[in-house]
Design an enzyme around this catalytic site. Structure first.
Site, PDB file in Angstrom:
ATOM      1  CG  ASN A 161      -2.037  -0.937   0.968  1.00 15.09           C
ATOM      2  OD1 ASN A 161      -2.370  -1.414  -0.285  1.00 15.09           O
ATOM      3  ND2 ASN A 161      -2.548  -1.360   2.169  1.00 15.09           N
ATOM      4  CE  LYS A 189       2.788   2.142 -10.582  1.00 17.52           C
ATOM      5  NZ  LYS A 189       1.982   0.995 -10.955  1.00 17.52           N
ATOM      6  CE1 TYR A 209       9.471  -6.263  13.112  1.00 15.89           C
ATOM      7  CE2 TYR A 209      11.710  -7.157  13.321  1.00 15.89           C
ATOM      8  CZ  TYR A 209      10.921  -6.195  13.427  1.00 15.89           C
ATOM      9  OH  TYR A 209      11.460  -4.803  13.388  1.00 15.89           O
TER      10      TYR A 209
END
Ligand code: UDP
Length: 315
Positions: free
Chosen positions: A98, A104, A144
């Site tokens: 996201n 972008k 993680y």
């Protein structure tokens, strides 16, 4: 005025980055889902005219217009990132997609805080950026460390495929004021235990090592990397001075004048045996290296926890 998004902006590092960049006259948008972040860390910024807080979980898209993105969001302490392991993977994978999509669209430069955990339990010491690591893909830490590894992959692929302007910081153990009392990491645990005269809990024999970087040094490194124009690959940021956990416990007992004993608890699985950054790239390319030694940093951190626990004699 440059508009900067900080994800995880209410966390230990994020909140201090918000303050630092506001002081540099930047316009700040801070997002946090408050899983491990804390409103208390940013409350003093609420009245600042260039500070904006959005309660938002980055696993959902975010539509804002920004020039730069510091993408810090993700619980970083093992107890927190293991609490909801699937969510940790989602934060790193979906959250990073996201944020890269946002970078972008807006053509913003994006800096991602990766981690020394991408090196796993390292077989090369100290760890240079070129080392690919030694990571268990199915262990308790993998949500993680593998999550952060995929996020690094995404950063590089968005750069190669879409020409997104990316920076990757591999952040080694960092400590300092604004850590949560219940953060669960070794420095905060030991200081809180010492101040309460409770036993210091060493996991295993305490011969494992870590290298601890004071928060202001880390922030300066992160900002220097963001402002560097041609670096693409990951850069280690951390303090190269290595200490055993036993040595750290003794130092904290001594510095707090505590009567706490040391007790040993079982070593968690996949706990890295040694960790120390090779920071020659950061030294050369960013002209950066840590300045605050462990004792000086611990002194400031002990003072902070004394106040936080209401043990400050002036109060
Ligand atoms: N550790 C410890 N006692 C504690 C918390 C951590 O001995 O109360 C150890 C832990 O097993 C590890 C080291 O200290 O070897 C650093 O742990 P931390 O959670 O701070 O960071 P990380 O393991 O992610 O480097």
């Amino acid at each position: 005025m440059e508009r900067i998004l900080i994800t995880g902006g209410a966390g230990f590092l994020g909140s201090q980055l918000c303050s630092f960049l506001l002081d540099q006259k930047k316009d700040i948008i801070c997002t946090d889902n408050f899983f491990s972040g804390d409103k208390e860390n940013i409350r003093h910024l609420f009245s600042h005219p260039y500070f904006e807080l959005i309660r938002h979980d980055i696993i959902h898209p975010l539509f804002v217009e920004v020039d730069k993105i510091y993408h810090l969001a993700c619980p970083a302490s093992p107890i927190h990132y293991q609490y909801n392991a699937i969510k940790t993977v989602k934060t790193n994978v979906m959250g990073t997609i996201n944020m890269l999509g946002l970078a972008k669209r807006t053509q913003a430069r994006i800096l991602f805080t990766s981690t020394s955990e991408v090196y796993g339990d390292p077989e090369v010491h100290p760890q240079p950026e070129a080392y690919w690591g030694h990571v268990n893909p199915i262990g308790l830490r993998s949500c993680y460390d593998e999550g952060k590894r995929v996020a690094e992959t995404l950063m590089m692929d968005y750069h190669r495929q879409n020409n997104v302007d990316i920076k990757i910081a591999r952040v080694f153990n960092t400590y300092g004021p604004k850590m949560a009392v219940k953060d669960g990491r070794v420095i905060s645990n030991f200081i809180v235990q010492a101040l309460k005269n409770e036993p210091l809990t060493i996991f295993g024999e305490g011969r494992q090592t870590r290298s601890f970087c004071y928060v202001t040094d880390m922030l300066q490194g992160i900002i220097a990397l963001m402002e560097q124009d041609d670096l693409r690959g990951p850069i280690n940021l951390g303090n190269p001075k290595e200490h055993t956990i036993l040595e750290l416990a003794k130092k904290i007992i001594h510095m707090t004048g505590s009567s706490s004993p040391i007790i040993h608890k079982p070593l968690p699985s996949d706990d890295p045996v040694r960790r120390c950054p090779d920071i020659s790239t950061a030294r050369k390319k960013l002209g950066w290296e840590p300045r605050v030694g462990l004792e000086e940093g611990l002194e400031k951190t002990i003072r902070y926890f004394k106040e936080k626990l209401n043990l400050n004699p002036r109060k």
